[in-house]
Motif scaffolding. Sequence first.
Motif, mmCIF file in Angstrom:
data_model
loop_
_atom_site.group_PDB
_atom_site.id
_atom_site.type_symbol
_atom_site.label_atom_id
_atom_site.label_comp_id
_atom_site.label_asym_id
_atom_site.label_seq_id
_atom_site.Cartn_x
_atom_site.Cartn_y
_atom_site.Cartn_z
ATOM 1 N N ARG A 187 12.687 -6.715 2.739
ATOM 2 C CA ARG A 187 12.159 -6.659 1.380
ATOM 3 C C ARG A 187 11.884 -5.220 0.981
ATOM 4 N NH1 ARG A 187 6.226 -7.719 0.562
ATOM 5 N NH2 ARG A 187 5.219 -6.882 2.415
ATOM 6 N N ILE A 188 11.977 -4.992 -0.299
ATOM 7 C CA ILE A 188 11.704 -3.694 -0.915
ATOM 8 C C ILE A 188 10.629 -3.916 -1.968
ATOM 9 C CG2 ILE A 188 12.654 -1.958 -2.507
ATOM 10 C CD1 ILE A 188 15.347 -2.256 -1.059
ATOM 11 N N ILE A 189 9.668 -3.016 -2.028
ATOM 12 C CA ILE A 189 8.642 -3.064 -3.071
ATOM 13 C C ILE A 189 8.849 -1.879 -4.004
ATOM 14 C CG2 ILE A 189 6.169 -2.958 -3.590
ATOM 15 C CD1 ILE A 189 6.861 -5.507 -2.200
ATOM 16 N N GLN A 190 8.810 -2.154 -5.301
ATOM 17 C CA GLN A 190 8.930 -1.090 -6.304
ATOM 18 C C GLN A 190 7.689 -1.122 -7.197
ATOM 19 O OE1 GLN A 190 11.924 -1.188 -9.683
ATOM 20 N NE2 GLN A 190 12.762 0.496 -8.462
ATOM 21 N N GLU A 220 0.838 -1.211 0.000
ATOM 22 C CA GLU A 220 0.000 0.000 0.000
ATOM 23 C C GLU A 220 0.869 1.256 0.000
ATOM 24 O OE1 GLU A 220 -4.020 -1.428 2.335
ATOM 25 O OE2 GLU A 220 -2.189 -1.088 3.505
ATOM 26 N N LEU A 221 1.953 1.227 0.739
ATOM 27 C CA LEU A 221 2.850 2.383 0.766
ATOM 28 C C LEU A 221 3.526 2.607 -0.587
ATOM 29 C CD1 LEU A 221 4.510 1.762 4.250
ATOM 30 C CD2 LEU A 221 2.902 3.593 3.685
ATOM 31 N N ALA A 222 3.752 1.530 -1.329
ATOM 32 C CA ALA A 222 4.414 1.639 -2.627
ATOM 33 C C ALA A 222 3.450 2.003 -3.749
ATOM 34 C CB ALA A 222 5.122 0.331 -2.967
ATOM 35 N N ALA A 223 2.148 1.888 -3.487
ATOM 36 C CA ALA A 223 1.165 2.168 -4.536
ATOM 37 C C ALA A 223 1.201 3.642 -4.919
ATOM 38 C CB ALA A 223 -0.230 1.790 -4.057
ATOM 39 N N HIS A 260 6.377 7.018 -13.589
ATOM 40 C CA HIS A 260 6.607 7.157 -12.150
ATOM 41 C C HIS A 260 7.105 5.831 -11.592
ATOM 42 C CE1 HIS A 260 4.768 7.193 -7.883
ATOM 43 N NE2 HIS A 260 5.861 7.919 -7.849
ATOM 44 N N VAL A 261 8.194 5.896 -10.836
ATOM 45 C CA VAL A 261 8.720 4.724 -10.137
ATOM 46 C C VAL A 261 8.794 5.072 -8.657
ATOM 47 C CG1 VAL A 261 10.684 3.159 -9.830
ATOM 48 C CG2 VAL A 261 10.082 3.959 -12.119
ATOM 49 N N ARG A 262 8.217 4.217 -7.820
ATOM 50 C CA ARG A 262 8.286 4.397 -6.361
ATOM 51 C C ARG A 262 8.891 3.138 -5.764
ATOM 52 N NH1 ARG A 262 3.036 6.194 -3.064
ATOM 53 N NH2 ARG A 262 3.734 8.245 -3.761
ATOM 54 N N THR A 263 9.946 3.324 -4.968
ATOM 55 C CA THR A 263 10.680 2.221 -4.363
ATOM 56 C C THR A 263 10.643 2.420 -2.854
ATOM 57 O OG1 THR A 263 12.109 2.258 -6.319
ATOM 58 C CG2 THR A 263 12.865 0.965 -4.439
ATOM 59 N N VAL A 264 10.136 1.405 -2.113
ATOM 60 C CA VAL A 264 9.823 1.600 -0.703
ATOM 61 C C VAL A 264 10.375 0.464 0.159
ATOM 62 C CG1 VAL A 264 7.950 1.916 0.971
ATOM 63 C CG2 VAL A 264 7.700 2.803 -1.348
ATOM 64 N N GLY A 265 10.952 0.842 1.296
ATOM 65 C CA GLY A 265 11.358 -0.114 2.311
ATOM 66 C C GLY A 265 11.028 0.438 3.690
ATOM 67 N N ARG A 266 10.841 -0.447 4.658
ATOM 68 C CA ARG A 266 10.543 -0.010 6.028
ATOM 69 C C ARG A 266 11.433 -0.759 7.001
ATOM 70 N NH1 ARG A 266 4.535 -2.135 6.323
ATOM 71 N NH2 ARG A 266 4.197 -0.109 7.303
ATOM 72 N N CYS A 267 11.877 -0.044 8.045
ATOM 73 C CA CYS A 267 12.766 -0.652 9.022
ATOM 74 C C CYS A 267 12.840 0.228 10.257
ATOM 75 C CB CYS A 267 14.157 -0.829 8.418
ATOM 76 S SG CYS A 267 15.334 -1.695 9.469
ATOM 77 N N LYS A 268 12.757 -0.380 11.439
ATOM 78 C CA LYS A 268 12.988 0.294 12.716
ATOM 79 C C LYS A 268 12.180 1.584 12.853
ATOM 80 C CE LYS A 268 17.511 -1.799 13.334
ATOM 81 N NZ LYS A 268 18.949 -1.617 13.601
#
Length: 196
Positions: free
Chosen positions: A126-129, A102-105, A152-160
């Motif tokens: 993991r990373i979502i693009q 959802e964050l990468a959408a 448009h390219v969106r590349t997202v990762g989450r950590c800590k």
Amino acid sequence: MGADTVTSYEIQPDLELWIPVPRSFPEADWDTAEQWAEDLSEVAIPGDLELRKTYRELALEVAANQAADADHTLWYSPEDGHAMGTAHLVIEDDDDEASLEELAAPDHDSMSPAQTEEFDSTVFGRIIQSTSVISLDLPRADETVLLPAIGHVRTVGRCKGLVFILEAFDSDLSNLALMMDPMVQLLDTVTIDDSE
């Protein structure tokens, strides 16, 4: 935007591919964007004055057209000159209720179905693009002018407790295609220190 937590992070872009762009001036060794662009062009194009002038103008354009909410702007400018583009990195406090997908959408309707791809990451797990295409309508008096499609390219990762969102927009879809893998690799250079 930016994150409100005390967690610190560092990004380490491959300088043969990415040029960090100062968010404002004066900054470090440069009082103005013109000084930054001049120094950059002298290093990048040492022998061709005409090409150096073009490169300097491109650098100034990148410095002047940064996303207002970005924490970092990075110019994709490989040393062999095969492509150029700009990516903006936004760091936000994590919203645990939203999935990474959802964050990468994209935030906009895409002319074609948005595509997503997942990558293993040593930093994020993991990373979502996501990739999408925007059609912009520009109203002008009684008519609407259809502008070229914008990729448009969106590349997202989450950590800590942080979400890292790296985005690029470009009307040259081939440039964006060349940037996609380097964007994943750039995001995977993040180091996070939550020891404070």
